[in-house]
Motif scaffolding. Structure first.
Motif, mmCIF file in Angstrom:
data_model
loop_
_atom_site.group_PDB
_atom_site.id
_atom_site.type_symbol
_atom_site.label_atom_id
_atom_site.label_comp_id
_atom_site.label_asym_id
_atom_site.label_seq_id
_atom_site.Cartn_x
_atom_site.Cartn_y
_atom_site.Cartn_z
ATOM 1 N N ARG A 170 24.126 59.391 60.375
ATOM 2 C CA ARG A 170 22.639 60.001 60.473
ATOM 3 C C ARG A 170 21.433 59.357 59.643
ATOM 4 O O ARG A 170 20.475 60.007 59.351
ATOM 5 C CB ARG A 170 22.993 61.387 59.766
ATOM 6 C CG ARG A 170 23.729 62.486 60.427
ATOM 7 C CD ARG A 170 23.827 63.823 59.568
ATOM 8 N NE ARG A 170 24.364 64.785 60.430
ATOM 9 C CZ ARG A 170 24.612 66.109 60.212
ATOM 10 N NH1 ARG A 170 24.607 66.545 59.030
ATOM 11 N NH2 ARG A 170 25.438 67.009 60.981
ATOM 12 N N SER A 171 21.622 58.158 60.091
ATOM 13 C CA SER A 171 20.426 57.265 59.353
ATOM 14 C C SER A 171 19.931 56.373 60.144
ATOM 15 O O SER A 171 19.237 55.475 59.837
ATOM 16 C CB SER A 171 21.160 56.524 57.893
ATOM 17 O OG SER A 171 21.687 57.215 57.313
ATOM 18 N N ILE A 172 20.487 55.964 61.513
ATOM 19 C CA ILE A 172 19.906 55.158 62.470
ATOM 20 C C ILE A 172 19.162 55.829 63.731
ATOM 21 O O ILE A 172 19.867 56.805 64.212
ATOM 22 C CB ILE A 172 21.063 54.284 62.804
ATOM 23 C CG1 ILE A 172 21.727 53.351 61.969
ATOM 24 C CG2 ILE A 172 20.416 53.002 64.097
ATOM 25 C CD1 ILE A 172 23.041 52.705 62.537
ATOM 26 N N LEU A 173 17.901 55.508 63.833
ATOM 27 C CA LEU A 173 17.348 56.188 65.082
ATOM 28 C C LEU A 173 16.705 55.520 65.960
ATOM 29 O O LEU A 173 16.529 54.162 65.500
ATOM 30 C CB LEU A 173 16.053 57.095 64.392
ATOM 31 C CG LEU A 173 16.350 58.076 63.400
ATOM 32 C CD1 LEU A 173 16.356 57.742 61.932
ATOM 33 C CD2 LEU A 173 15.411 59.190 63.537
ATOM 34 N N ASN A 174 16.517 55.928 67.248
ATOM 35 C CA ASN A 174 16.226 55.061 68.274
ATOM 36 C C ASN A 174 14.891 55.787 69.007
ATOM 37 O O ASN A 174 14.973 57.015 69.337
ATOM 38 C CB ASN A 174 17.474 54.838 69.203
ATOM 39 C CG ASN A 174 16.896 53.878 70.612
ATOM 40 O OD1 ASN A 174 16.248 52.781 70.281
ATOM 41 N ND2 ASN A 174 17.168 54.597 71.546
ATOM 42 N N ILE A 175 13.999 54.917 69.601
ATOM 43 C CA ILE A 175 13.197 55.476 70.643
ATOM 44 C C ILE A 175 13.519 55.128 71.868
ATOM 45 O O ILE A 175 13.805 53.819 72.292
ATOM 46 C CB ILE A 175 11.606 55.442 69.907
ATOM 47 C CG1 ILE A 175 10.739 56.010 70.774
ATOM 48 C CG2 ILE A 175 11.305 53.759 70.372
ATOM 49 C CD1 ILE A 175 9.386 56.329 70.071
ATOM 50 N N PRO A 207 8.503 60.241 75.769
ATOM 51 C CA PRO A 207 9.367 59.674 74.724
ATOM 52 C C PRO A 207 10.449 60.712 74.215
ATOM 53 O O PRO A 207 10.203 61.783 73.927
ATOM 54 C CB PRO A 207 8.505 58.793 73.845
ATOM 55 C CG PRO A 207 7.360 59.605 73.726
ATOM 56 C CD PRO A 207 7.335 60.133 75.288
ATOM 57 N N THR A 208 11.563 60.014 73.627
ATOM 58 C CA THR A 208 12.669 60.670 72.953
ATOM 59 C C THR A 208 12.940 59.791 71.774
ATOM 60 O O THR A 208 13.199 58.636 72.076
ATOM 61 C CB THR A 208 13.800 60.928 73.975
ATOM 62 O OG1 THR A 208 13.728 61.752 74.973
ATOM 63 C CG2 THR A 208 14.846 61.556 72.848
ATOM 64 N N ILE A 209 12.864 60.467 70.632
ATOM 65 C CA ILE A 209 13.648 59.838 69.329
ATOM 66 C C ILE A 209 15.009 60.463 68.971
ATOM 67 O O ILE A 209 14.885 61.665 68.845
ATOM 68 C CB ILE A 209 12.598 60.049 68.065
ATOM 69 C CG1 ILE A 209 11.407 58.965 68.529
ATOM 70 C CG2 ILE A 209 13.617 59.449 66.836
ATOM 71 C CD1 ILE A 209 10.369 58.820 67.484
ATOM 72 N N HIS A 210 15.980 59.746 68.994
ATOM 73 C CA HIS A 210 17.483 60.556 68.719
ATOM 74 C C HIS A 210 18.252 59.432 67.744
ATOM 75 O O HIS A 210 17.710 58.413 67.487
ATOM 76 C CB HIS A 210 17.989 60.463 69.926
ATOM 77 C CG HIS A 210 18.369 59.096 70.533
ATOM 78 N ND1 HIS A 210 19.670 58.125 70.269
ATOM 79 C CD2 HIS A 210 17.536 58.275 71.443
ATOM 80 C CE1 HIS A 210 19.804 57.009 70.886
ATOM 81 N NE2 HIS A 210 18.371 57.096 71.689
ATOM 82 N N PHE A 211 18.906 60.234 67.139
ATOM 83 C CA PHE A 211 20.097 59.519 66.204
ATOM 84 C C PHE A 211 21.030 58.653 67.027
ATOM 85 O O PHE A 211 21.108 59.004 68.097
ATOM 86 C CB PHE A 211 20.660 60.523 65.210
ATOM 87 C CG PHE A 211 19.862 61.137 64.130
ATOM 88 C CD1 PHE A 211 18.865 62.131 64.417
ATOM 89 C CD2 PHE A 211 19.629 60.516 62.957
ATOM 90 C CE1 PHE A 211 18.065 62.598 63.334
ATOM 91 C CE2 PHE A 211 18.658 60.664 61.968
ATOM 92 C CZ PHE A 211 17.885 61.964 62.136
ATOM 93 N N VAL A 212 21.048 57.746 66.624
ATOM 94 C CA VAL A 212 22.213 56.647 67.248
ATOM 95 C C VAL A 212 23.723 56.781 66.965
ATOM 96 O O VAL A 212 23.975 56.871 65.880
ATOM 97 C CB VAL A 212 21.712 55.006 66.686
ATOM 98 C CG1 VAL A 212 22.851 53.978 67.252
ATOM 99 C CG2 VAL A 212 20.254 54.976 67.369
ATOM 100 N N ASP A 213 24.385 56.884 68.169
ATOM 101 C CA ASP A 213 25.785 56.953 67.918
ATOM 102 C C ASP A 213 26.464 55.733 68.483
ATOM 103 O O ASP A 213 25.666 54.931 68.899
ATOM 104 C CB ASP A 213 26.574 58.095 68.529
ATOM 105 C CG ASP A 213 26.335 58.439 69.955
ATOM 106 O OD1 ASP A 213 26.280 59.539 70.476
ATOM 107 O OD2 ASP A 213 25.642 57.460 70.474
#
Ligand SMILES: Nc1nc2c(c(=O)[nH]1)N[C@@H](CN(C=O)c1ccc(C(=O)N[C@@H](CCC(=O)O)C(=O)O)cc1)CN2
Ligand SMILES: NCC(=O)N[C@@H]1O[C@H](COP(=O)([O-])[O-])[C@@H](O)[C@H]1O
Length: 282
Positions: A170-175, A207-213
């Motif tokens: 829950r600490s890496i985000l992507n656009i 655009p979407t910002i989401h957490f990275v899995d």
């Protein structure tokens, strides 16, 4: 610049000078930490260094059992540390950094920009034709040493390895430049996304910002903005309108991260708490 063998001590201005590797395959790791910016780049990009940026980017230190108003929290916020991953022009990285300089938040072209600002760089992943890149485990070790709070992907085009995803839950985000889950996943990056949107006849994008899995673009969605797709849009024209919203949205998200305004709903959906009205979430 001679490669330095070790990370120098934290200077009083909050900058961690990171060794610049071999200038031919330089790398940088600038760190936003109220005054620091950290970035990681793929083999496409080049190195740089960042100077002190006056980031008003803090996070809440709430005394146990004591809830405080936003004003109180402002006084007691612990400053946050962010890393930014870039591969391309780095325009999202620049807008976040410029916001830190303005004080609203706390090589590739992004690496060139970072060099101009005095940001050191790390090269990732390790590429056979480019010595000096880090392995996934070395990258985790390097990032751990800076005690980062968040990692922001900003036009970064390589898959983040599971080691890093697991190390920073829950600490890496992507656009991403489309309204996920539409037009996302392997093969959907840069202009390819906008071409697919236009070809589909979709009337809206954004655009979407989401957490990275572990997979491309399947992590929990945090924020989206809507952009009209015009009947005669070229991919370049649509990309420009989406990118304009990306820059604004990523700065707002970075501010929310720094001010601990990201709340996780019981069903696992992350929400952003309004700064103006803490009772509102979006
Ligand atoms: N573990 C994750 N890593 C990454 C994610 C993610 O959600 N989870 N997001 C991407 C960014 N991205 C979309 O937002 C994305 C980037 C690249 C690709 C892609 O298909 N890449 C090509 C290689 C491109 C190149 O090296 O030039 C590929 O894998 O074949 C899709 C989506 C960042 N990492
Ligand atoms: N799937 C990932 C992807 O397509 N990312 C996109 O790369 C562009 C360049 O970003 P930049 O100017 O910040 O480097 C941005 O539009 C970003 O959304």
């Amino acid at each position: 610049m001679e490669a330095q063998s070790s990370i120098l001590r934290l200077r009083s201005n909050g900058i961690i000078p990171i060794p610049i590797q071999n200038p031919k395959t330089p790398s940088f790791l600038p760190q936003i930490h109220s005054t620091r910016l950290v970035s990681v780049r793929t083999h496409h990009s080049i190195s740089s260094q960042v100077k002190n940026s006056r980031l008003v980017c803090k996070s809440r230190v709430v005394k146990a059992g004591k809830s405080t108003s936003l004003e109180d929290l402002e006084a007691g916020f612990r400053r946050k540390k962010l890393a930014v991953f870039v591969s391309g022009g780095g325009s999202n990285f620049r807008s976040i950094h410029e916001a830190t300089v303005k004080g609203t938040v706390a090589d590739c072209g992004g690496a060139d920009y970072a060099r101009d600002k005095g940001i050191p760089v790390i090269l990732f992943p390790k590429m056979k034709d480019e010595p000096g890149g880090l392995s996934p485990s070395d990258l985790v070790t390097a990032l751990r040493s800076y005690k980062l709070d968040f990692i922001l992907l900003a036009g970064y085009l390589k898959r983040i390895p599971s080691e890093l995803v697991q190390a920073y839950p829950r600490s890496i985000l992507n656009i991403h430049p489309s309204l996920l889950p539409a037009f996302g996943g392997k093969g959907y990056y840069g202009k390819k996304v906008h071409k697919a949107v236009i070809a589909s006849g979709a009337r809206y994008s954004g655009p979407t910002i989401h957490f990275v899995d572990e997979n491309y673009d399947t992590g929990r969605i945090l924020a989206q903005r809507v952009v009209h797709v015009l009947a005669n849009d070229t991919a370049e024209e649509l990309a420009a309108r989406v990118l304009y919203e990306e820059h604004r949205m990523y700065v707002d998200v970075a501010a929310a991260l720094c001010e601990d305004r990201i709340i996780w709903r019981e069903d696992g959906v992350p929400l952003i708490q309004s700064k103006e009205n803490p009772k509102d979430y979006r």
